[in-house]
Write a protein that holds these residues in place. Sequence first.
Motif, short mmCIF file in Angstrom:
data_model
loop_
_atom_site.label_atom_id
_atom_site.label_comp_id
_atom_site.label_asym_id
_atom_site.label_seq_id
_atom_site.Cartn_x
_atom_site.Cartn_y
_atom_site.Cartn_z
N PRO A 109 0.83 -1.20 0.00
CA PRO A 109 0.00 0.00 0.00
C PRO A 109 0.87 1.26 0.00
O PRO A 109 1.75 1.40 0.83
CB PRO A 109 -0.79 -0.13 1.31
CG PRO A 109 -0.81 -1.59 1.60
CD PRO A 109 0.50 -2.13 1.09
N GLY A 110 0.66 2.09 -0.99
CA GLY A 110 1.41 3.35 -1.06
C GLY A 110 2.79 3.23 -1.67
O GLY A 110 3.52 4.21 -1.76
N VAL A 111 3.18 2.04 -2.11
CA VAL A 111 4.53 1.84 -2.67
C VAL A 111 4.43 1.14 -4.01
O VAL A 111 3.85 0.06 -4.12
CB VAL A 111 5.40 0.96 -1.73
CG1 VAL A 111 6.80 0.79 -2.32
CG2 VAL A 111 5.49 1.57 -0.34
N TRP A 112 4.99 1.76 -5.06
CA TRP A 112 5.07 1.04 -6.34
C TRP A 112 6.52 0.94 -6.80
O TRP A 112 7.36 1.76 -6.41
CB TRP A 112 4.19 1.67 -7.42
CG TRP A 112 4.47 3.11 -7.79
CD1 TRP A 112 3.84 4.21 -7.32
CD2 TRP A 112 5.44 3.59 -8.74
NE1 TRP A 112 4.35 5.35 -7.90
CE2 TRP A 112 5.33 5.00 -8.77
CE3 TRP A 112 6.38 2.97 -9.55
CZ2 TRP A 112 6.13 5.80 -9.59
CZ3 TRP A 112 7.18 3.76 -10.37
CH2 TRP A 112 7.06 5.17 -10.38
N VAL A 113 6.80 -0.11 -7.57
CA VAL A 113 8.13 -0.25 -8.16
C VAL A 113 7.97 -0.51 -9.65
O VAL A 113 6.95 -1.04 -10.09
CB VAL A 113 8.95 -1.42 -7.55
CG1 VAL A 113 9.38 -1.12 -6.14
CG2 VAL A 113 8.20 -2.72 -7.63
N ALA A 114 8.97 -0.13 -10.42
CA ALA A 114 9.01 -0.43 -11.84
C ALA A 114 10.45 -0.82 -12.17
O ALA A 114 11.33 0.04 -12.20
CB ALA A 114 8.57 0.78 -12.66
N PRO A 115 10.71 -2.12 -12.36
CA PRO A 115 12.08 -2.55 -12.65
C PRO A 115 12.56 -1.98 -13.98
O PRO A 115 11.79 -1.88 -14.92
CB PRO A 115 11.98 -4.08 -12.74
CG PRO A 115 10.59 -4.44 -12.39
CD PRO A 115 9.75 -3.22 -12.36
N ILE A 116 13.83 -1.60 -14.03
CA ILE A 116 14.40 -1.09 -15.28
C ILE A 116 15.30 -2.16 -15.89
O ILE A 116 15.10 -2.59 -17.01
CB ILE A 116 15.16 0.23 -15.05
CG1 ILE A 116 14.17 1.30 -14.58
CG2 ILE A 116 15.87 0.68 -16.33
CD1 ILE A 116 14.82 2.55 -14.06
N ALA A 117 16.29 -2.60 -15.14
CA ALA A 117 17.15 -3.67 -15.66
C ALA A 117 17.78 -4.41 -14.48
O ALA A 117 18.00 -3.84 -13.42
CB ALA A 117 18.24 -3.09 -16.56
#
Lengths: 211, 215
Positions: A109-117
């Motif tokens: 909740p309240g935290v997102w991630v988006a992997p790059i490499a």
Amino acid sequence: MIPQHHPTETLLVDYGTGALDRNARLVVAGHLGVCESCRRVVAEIEELGGALLAALAPAPLQPDALDMALARIERPAPVAITSTAPNDWIAVPWEVIEAARTRRRWAAPGVWVAPIARGPGKARGYLLGIAAGMGVPRHTHRGAEMICVLKGAYRDGDALHRPGDFAWNDETVEHQPRITSDGECVCLVAAGGPLVPRDWMGRIFQPLVGI
Amino acid sequence: MNAIAIGALSTTLGPHAPTRAAGRRMTSCAGSTGPDGATFSGCIVRIAERGDRDAFACLFNHFAPRVKSYLIRLGAVPEAAEELAQETLLTVWRRAAAFDPARAAASTWIFTIARNLRIDLARRDGRVPTSDDSELSEAPARPDDALSALENYTRIGIAVASLPREQAQVISLAFFADKAHSEIAGELGLPLGTVKSRLRLAMARLRGALAEIAP
């Protein structure tokens, strides 16, 4: 806005010579986009790199190399990726925006991630978005971690980190950053290894975030 | 704050509108006997303004073999180095409008493109480049070989040749062996501070030679 927290000169030189891996390069590039004084340090290294390149003894090419290149410019160029960052972010390279657009997921909740490499080894590059006012559980690091704030701000002890600010944390740093109350904070992160949580909350947080 | 995506292969120094110096247009960019920065800059400007293929050929003939040489010194096998040299020059064609001759020499810009392409290729899909990786050769060039490969009639070649050996060595490891400060320190068995000061001293001594190379 002039950033208050900068990469070391050593790191800037490593960036200029090409010694940083892709993830680290992107984080430093985020800072350079808004920092004239660091850009000057890098420009000098790159100028030397260019001069050395231009002075290298040439390696012979295939006889048809130029013809092949000319044939390739006949074809339509790949469509330039012109995706635009959200307009409350500082400018970042397109692959960072692509990651935010296509690989963003809620981790808690309240935290997102988006992997790059991923890679090399345990190294990871990712975007991390944390809601206003949230605290990141106390943790230390395995290997060095580089961060550039793209939007919003967080407080780490007495230091306020705002867009363009750069931070370097390693295993000697144990901290508990907190997002300021005025809005979400988005950071670009290159980490050498997973966070090492120091308390029970961190042990829950870490598997959720998956970093 | 206005945020715009920067092209994948740019130097990622921020979005910038191309500013083209009028009167900088060259009638020819022949004369590839030495790195004439202004002339090569003019070639890039001509590509941006009117897709000038002769200007491209001129840049290609001078820089592609040198980019290939650079990549081989960094451990790429010749085939991969040639492919990446092609890609570097094609990127110059595609992104010519982003080049600002007032900000950087052609050689500087092309160096950053080659450097970034190499980093991105080496790390694509998270693969760790190893000596048995098909894109990398088993025997990276020794640093001393790399410096001796500088053509000694060039100003920078002469300047590097006149550096004290220990300064030339750190320059070589930094640019031609893909080594960060900490790795150079480890390899040479020196404290990090010594590596930093040698690099700084070398940069100071080379500054004069760089100043003579017009942007």
